[in-house]
Scaffold this active site. Structure first.
Site, PDB file in Angstrom:
ATOM      1  N   SER A 105       6.526 -35.715  -1.081  1.00  0.00           N
ATOM      2  CA  SER A 105       6.989 -35.237  -2.390  1.00  0.00           C
ATOM      3  C   SER A 105       5.913 -35.539  -3.429  1.00  0.00           C
ATOM      4  CB  SER A 105       8.300 -35.933  -2.778  1.00  0.00           C
ATOM      5  OG  SER A 105       8.678 -35.532  -4.074  1.00  0.00           O
TER       6      SER A 105
ATOM      7  N   ASP B   6      16.496 -35.265   1.164  1.00  0.00           N
ATOM      8  CA  ASP B   6      15.640 -35.505   0.005  1.00  0.00           C
ATOM      9  C   ASP B   6      16.250 -36.602  -0.869  1.00  0.00           C
ATOM     10  OD1 ASP B   6      14.337 -33.185  -2.517  1.00  0.00           O
ATOM     11  OD2 ASP B   6      14.195 -35.355  -2.316  1.00  0.00           O
TER      12      ASP B   6
ATOM     13  N   ASP C  33       8.720 -30.453  -6.536  1.00  0.00           N
ATOM     14  CA  ASP C  33       9.957 -30.404  -7.326  1.00  0.00           C
ATOM     15  C   ASP C  33       9.729 -29.729  -8.663  1.00  0.00           C
ATOM     16  OD1 ASP C  33      10.377 -33.516  -5.914  1.00  0.00           O
ATOM     17  OD2 ASP C  33      11.851 -31.924  -5.664  1.00  0.00           O
TER      18      ASP C  33
HETATM   19  C1  DX5 Z   1      14.315 -36.141  -6.728  1.00  0.00           C
HETATM   20  C2  DX5 Z   1      13.337 -35.269  -5.987  1.00  0.00           C
HETATM   21  C3  DX5 Z   1      12.809 -35.904  -4.733  1.00  0.00           C
HETATM   22  C4  DX5 Z   1      12.120 -37.182  -4.925  1.00  0.00           C
HETATM   23  C5  DX5 Z   1      12.170 -38.032  -3.684  1.00  0.00           C
HETATM   24  O1  DX5 Z   1      14.497 -35.748  -7.975  1.00  0.00           O
HETATM   25  O2  DX5 Z   1      13.998 -34.119  -5.557  1.00  0.00           O
HETATM   26  O3  DX5 Z   1      11.903 -35.014  -4.096  1.00  0.00           O
HETATM   27  O4  DX5 Z   1      10.796 -36.972  -5.295  1.00  0.00           O
HETATM   28  O5  DX5 Z   1      11.592 -39.229  -4.008  1.00  0.00           O
HETATM   29  P1  DX5 Z   1      12.156 -40.583  -3.384  1.00  0.00           P
HETATM   30  O6  DX5 Z   1      12.015 -40.427  -1.896  1.00  0.00           O
HETATM   31  O7  DX5 Z   1      11.265 -41.633  -3.960  1.00  0.00           O
HETATM   32  O8  DX5 Z   1      13.578 -40.681  -3.814  1.00  0.00           O
HETATM   33 ZN    ZN Z   2      13.028 -32.566  -4.075  1.00  0.00          ZN
END
Ligand code: DX5
Ligand code: ZN
Length: 234
Positions: free
Chosen positions: A10, A180, A37
């Site tokens: 991500s 996710d 994202d």
């Molecule tokens: C949340 C996003 C995720 C996030 C995941 O708003 O959709 O992609 O970046 O990050 P972690 O694994 O740190 O929760």
């Molecule tokens: Zn995401």
């Protein structure tokens, strides 16, 4: 034949002040897909990456873009991503009146389509559109709060993946499950065993600050193998 479980870093969890280098670092680890994202600040109170930034990223890498739209204006961002050239577009069902219309728009452009669900959204909302989806993205944290360290994975994460996997199997579909949100080294085996096919890897795995990306990827691969083994012997 054993299922293939993919790691999707991500990019919003990478060093955003050195994005081109962050991308090169992902490429160096032999990863082929980036999770990007798009948060508009309305769907959730967060905005890690701007549209122009994503467009510039497109020009510096051949990585596949797995785009996760968290917006109250899906039409605008879907059309922008179709024009940009991406591998998959996922959008949330919670704020969309024309879900089927946008699924068809994405498919007509030969792009994989996913529907994303917030943690509390029941999978039954997918009843009629699941056969049209390449992927279902299950948010395991409340979207947009990734940088809030207090935001932890919901307690029913594994059960929701199991329920989603059962629904897909009962209908004889090949829809993939993407997970996710706090997909951590500890939670990976359980999520994979439950049926997860793509792991969005952020601060608690691929971007865990205690190790190098290479080390984190190796740990993830080990945990994925554990989950697949547990799935095979059950
Ligand atoms: C949340 C996003 C995720 C996030 C995941 O708003 O959709 O992609 O970046 O990050 P972690 O694994 O740190 O929760
Ligand atoms: Zn995401």
């Amino acid at each position: 034949m054993q299922r293939n479980v993919e790691i999707y870093p991500s990019i919003m969890c990478a060093d955003l002040c050195n994005l081109e280098q962050s991308i090169k670092n992902v490429e160096k680890e032999g990863i082929d897909t980036l999770h990007i994202d798009i948060l508009d600040g309305h769907f959730s109170p967060s905005m890690p990456l701007g549209l122009e930034t994503i467009k510039q990223l497109r020009s510096v890498t051949n990585l596949k873009f797995d785009v996760h739209i968290m917006s109250t204006n899906n039409k605008f961002f879907i059309e922008e991503m179709i024009d940009l050239g991406v591998e998959q577009i996922t959008f949330h069902i919670e704020k969309e009146s024309h879900v089927d219309r946008y699924i068809q728009l994405i498919k007509r452009n030969n792009i994989k389509v996913g529907i994303a669900l917030n943690p509390a959204t029941p999978i039954s909302v997918l009843d009629y559109v699941l056969p049209e989806c390449d992927t279902v993205l299950l948010m395991l944290i409340n979207p947009g709060f990734a940088t809030d360290k207090g935001e932890q994975q919901v307690s029913y994460a594994v059960k929701k993946v199991e329920d989603m996997s059962r629904m897909i199997k009962e209908r004889g579909l090949s829809t993939k499950i993407e997970v996710d949100g706090r997909v951590s080294f500890d939670s990976i085996p359980k999520l994979v065993r439950a049926g997860a096919d793509m792991l969005v890897a952020g601060s608690t795995s691929f971007y865990d600050k205690n190790n190098s990306l290479k080390e984190n990827k190796a740990i993830m691969e080990k945990r994925i193998a554990e989950g697949l083994h547990e799935e095979a012997i059950r």
